[in-house]
Design an enzyme around this catalytic site. Sequence first.
Site, short mmCIF file in Angstrom:
data_model
loop_
_atom_site.label_atom_id
_atom_site.label_comp_id
_atom_site.label_asym_id
_atom_site.label_seq_id
_atom_site.Cartn_x
_atom_site.Cartn_y
_atom_site.Cartn_z
N GLU A 260 -4.09 -14.41 -20.98
CA GLU A 260 -4.01 -12.94 -21.07
C GLU A 260 -5.01 -12.40 -22.09
OE1 GLU A 260 -0.75 -9.31 -21.46
OE2 GLU A 260 -0.08 -11.39 -21.58
N LYS A 276 2.49 -9.03 -16.38
CA LYS A 276 3.93 -8.87 -16.30
C LYS A 276 4.38 -9.40 -14.94
CE LYS A 276 5.48 -7.49 -20.07
NZ LYS A 276 6.29 -8.49 -20.76
#
Length: 464
Positions: A260, A276
């Site tokens: 990420e 997410k």
Amino acid sequence: MTEPLICHSPFPYTASQLFALFADERDAVFLDSSLTNHLGRYSIIGLVPYHRVSVEQGQLKIDGKAREGTAETYLKAYLKKHYQANPTDLPLTAGAIGYVSYDYGLARYGMKSRHAPAFPLPDMNWVFYDFFIIEHRQSHAVWFAANGQTMPAEALLAQMKEKIRTRLQERPFPRTGENTQYAITVQPDSTCENYQRALKKLRDYIVAGDVYVTNFTSTFHVQSHCPPYTFFSRLRRDNPSPFGAYLQYGSHQIISASMERLLCLRDDQIETRPIKGTRRRGKTYTEDEKLRQELAQSQKDQSELLMIVDLERNDLHKICRPGSVSVPTLFAIEPYATVFHLIADVTGTLRPGQTAIDALTALFPGGSITGAPKQRAMEIIDELEFSRRQLYTGTIGYLSLDGNCDLNIVIRTAVHHDDQYIIGVGGGITAESDEAFEYEEIWQKAKALLSALKGDTFNYESYL
């Protein structure tokens, strides 16, 4: 200082092979794009440190000496004073590599964790390096960059070439014991029952309207004699990632396989990529596709990501030109070795006068690992979580002297200290979350790291 020198490496080895020669050297650092894709384009090694900016227990330190003021003010002034253009297409030829812990972000919001730290760890640590090794991961071309801070650049380049040549003769590609199995003892910071009880309290806060989504983290303490560089080598081999890292700080080591990105700044173009939504990879093609589609069609995961995208857009609006913030990618599925992730891209154009430090200040800590609204989520996190996060969910990356930066979010990461690995794992919680599913998901996320430590598949079912 002399003019920097940048040249092709004379050695037929990759950055990871060259870093193995320096992995035990204090302050040797490696930003590792072991997953070669549109994100993982370069790997970067930093050697020969000459300047350190750290924060320890709230105290700014410059080269180990206490200094008045804030790290943000100092770094902005230092980067401006020592600006150095990068005449190449390489991402970094001069600057700093380091990290900022989640705890530092907590302090910036006027909070302090109620938990004791697992061990003393600076809240921030940026080290400026005089020598870099940079590899283009697609072509495997490797460059050396000598900046002439500690000695004339030509002398530094010659010295580092000779050091590499000597070490290759002494220990051609050090053995890392990648196939050795190690016993590991895993101690989670909560039982399944306590975890589910905390999640029920968190859902009460969500129903009451305090927050809409919150990232909830558990911490695993793992006893193991597996050497940290062996662990890192296994992790990059079996679970390649675009934003991995190995930071050797002597008393402790940081091993990361993050996928990420918190922040990338190129000239005035800024990007953040929240994640997410997670599903494990299937054992067969049919199961794999089924799980991919399950994630792609999950309303719960889509709503969770959408809330974080709105938060990140708001954070970018603080520093970007009006009308420039956009979401070019939303609800994309990215495959990794053990999981699928649901991701988005949020981009913008930095306003004149804003810097990489301003961008980091605006975005940190990342919305995907706190929640929305951010400050209230952080308050609830510390109330309900069972351990202090310290580095976990902070950021690792580089600050370039040309004003650019690239910073990850510290997930899929372990900190090694005295034969103990500290591993944080977490996930986003909404009103639709199922407590049992969320508890299994954190073990699924930890499985790759625990298997790499063990040297064999780690089966977590007995912990559920």
